[in-house]
Design an enzyme around this catalytic site. Structure first.
Site: not given
Ligand code: NAD
Length: 469
Positions: A145, A219-220, A224, A241, A275, A449
């Site tokens: 994304n 990612g998803s 994860g 994340e 997200c 992050e």
């Protein structure tokens, strides 16, 4: 556009034995080829990062200078790299360019961020310091994304702390990261940043590889969890994340006309493929009709099209599986009795275009309310009692972010503080900044992050205790 996109391994351009097609989501056609790294090439990238580590960790001022130079490259080449982003991701050109500029802003921020060295004891007995040490090689894995910006969220703090990196972007959007590796070849010493591309399997080779000490993954949730499991046998450190299903709670004293632009923007930015976008809105009975109408009006007015065209505000969905998922979730909601106050269908023609969709008369329990849709469709759910709305907002495994909207900002902030999520916004959504830690509660992630807290995620704490006795 047709150019040779090569990987960066040990500071050099490297082609792979095979390539894979990268689709322009505005046409559905293959636009470019990207290298499909072999296992030996991943080994070479890891070895190069490991070998570069000793020199890189030793010179903090060289690292800061290199990050500043990297930021300048982003600013200078934002249009060129922005076009690549639009081609592979679909977002409007202005946003592709802005993403590259934002990457530069993040690099600049970290170039100046302090690496603290704290003295916790200094007396006749001892001098005791707590310092932050780099970890070694970082394996960075990113989604489709915001491929460039999210790579920078990892790269800038990891490199500042003295680590080196092997970066793997999503197979849907590899080109901008390949370009990033290329344009930084003259800025970073060989091996400090290696960029490899390939399918999901390349990601799993990285997480089980014996060189990296840290995996930084965006990612998803499903992937994860696989990453966390793959990291465990070697006790690699992980930052995850992951996905979100952000609630926005509108309070009774909110003015629908005044909040509609911001709520719409918070939900549909990047075509809903964020997200931490608003993914469900809770509205009191008294305002329900007005909020639905105000959002539907905006959804009907926006211009959707090929991101390369002037004036386009929203591009296509990035890839076919995601387009099918959004189509399926919207169809499921409509079949269950929801009403499309705007949109509701794919747009005919080539490319993965979908009408900006506002779904009314829908409840928790519908898949599009309970799951992460990650696309241009927003369910609006009615509530009677705000306590019940808070409970429903929190009644999920997700916990990335959320927002509360109302005229009494103190009351809205009090309710926002009760949301179980990493970022709780008041009268705004998606307000992110380099100095603001970003991460999720529950299944939305591990670690954060950005800001000093994000930097610390790329370090190990070391105590240096000097006896004076
Ligand atoms: P994804 O999990 O399918 O893929 C992410 C990356 O992981 C890709 O590079 C992919 O190739 C790689 N990968 C796939 N399988 C792997 C494996 N077994 N081991 C290692 N790597 C593997 O996610 P996506 O569809 O690319 O991205 C969308 C998701 O990302 C959404 O859920 C979204 O919410 C989330 N996201 C989260 C944040 C955040 O900061 N929290 C930001 C952006 C996106």
């Amino acid at each position: 556009m047709s150019e040779n996109f090569s990987m960066t391994i040990d500071g050099r351009a490297v082609d792979a034995p095979a390539t894979f097609g990268v689709i322009n989501p505005a046409t559905g056609e293959v636009a470019e080829q990207a290298p499909d790294a072999s296992r030996e090439q991943l080994d070479a990238a890891m070895a190069s990062a490991r070998d570069a580590y000793a020199g890189w960790r030793g010179d903090e001022s060289a690292r800061r200078k290199a990050l500043l130079a990297a930021a300048d490259v982003m600013f200078a080449r934002s249009e060129e790299i922005g076009r690549i982003l639009t081609l592979e991701q679909g977002k409007p050109l202005s946003e592709g360019t802005m993403e590259v500029v934002a990457a530069g802003v993040w690099l600049k921020y970290f170039a100046d961020l302090e690496l603290p060295r704290e003295v916790i004891q200094d007396d006749g007995n001892a001098l005791v310091e707590v310092v932050r040490r780099p970890m070694g090689v970082v394996a960075a894995i990113t989604p489709w994304n915001y491929p460039l910006l999210l790579a920078t969220w990892k790269l800038a703090p990891a490199l500042l702390a003295g680590n080196t990196m092997v970066l793997k972007p999503s197979p849907f959007t590899p080109l901008s990261s390949l370009k990033l590796g290329e344009v930084l070849r003259d800025v970073l010493p060989p091996g400090v940043l290696n960029v490899v591309t390939g399918g999901d399997e390349l990601g799993s080779w990285m997480t089980s590889h014996d060189v990296p000490r840290k995996i930084s993954f965006t990612g998803s949730v499903a992937t994860g969890k696989r990453v966390a499991a793959a990291a465990a046998p070697d006790l690699k450190r992980v930052t995850l994340e992951l996905g979100g299903n952000d609630p926005a709670i509108v309070l009774e004293d909110a003015d629908p006309a005044a909040i509609a632009d911001k709520v719409f923007g918070g939900a549909f930015q990047n075509n809903g493929q964020v997200c931490s976008a608003i993914k469900r809105v809770y509205v009191p009975d008294s305002l329900y009709g007005d909020v639905v109408d105000a959002l539907a009006e905006r959804a009907k007015a926006v211009k959707v099209g090929d991101g390369m065209e002037d004036g386009v505000q929203y591009g296509p969905i990035n890839n076919r599986p995601q387009y099918e998922r959004v189509s399926e979730l919207v169809a499921d909601a409509l079949a269950g009795g929801a009403r499309a106050a705007a949109g509701g269908r794919p747009i005919d023609g080539p490319g993965y275009f979908f009408e900006p969709t506002i779904l009314a008369d829908i409840e928790d329990g519908a898949r599009i309310v309970d799951e992460e849709q990650f696309g241009p469709a927003l369910p609006i759910v009615k509530y009677t009692n705000v306590e019940d709305a808070i409970a429903r907002a929190n009644g999920t495994h997700f916990g990335l972010s959320g927002s509360v909207w109302g005229a009494d900002a103190d009351r809205a902030a009090e309710i926002a503080g009760r949301l179980e999520c990493g970022t709780a916004w008041v009268n705004t959504h998606l307000a992110l900044a380099p100095n603001q830690p970003f991460g999720g509660f529950k299944w939305s992630g591990v670690g954060v992050e950005n800001g000093p807290w994000g930097l610390y995620g790329f370090t190990e704490l070391q105590v240096v205790h000097r006896s004076k006795g």
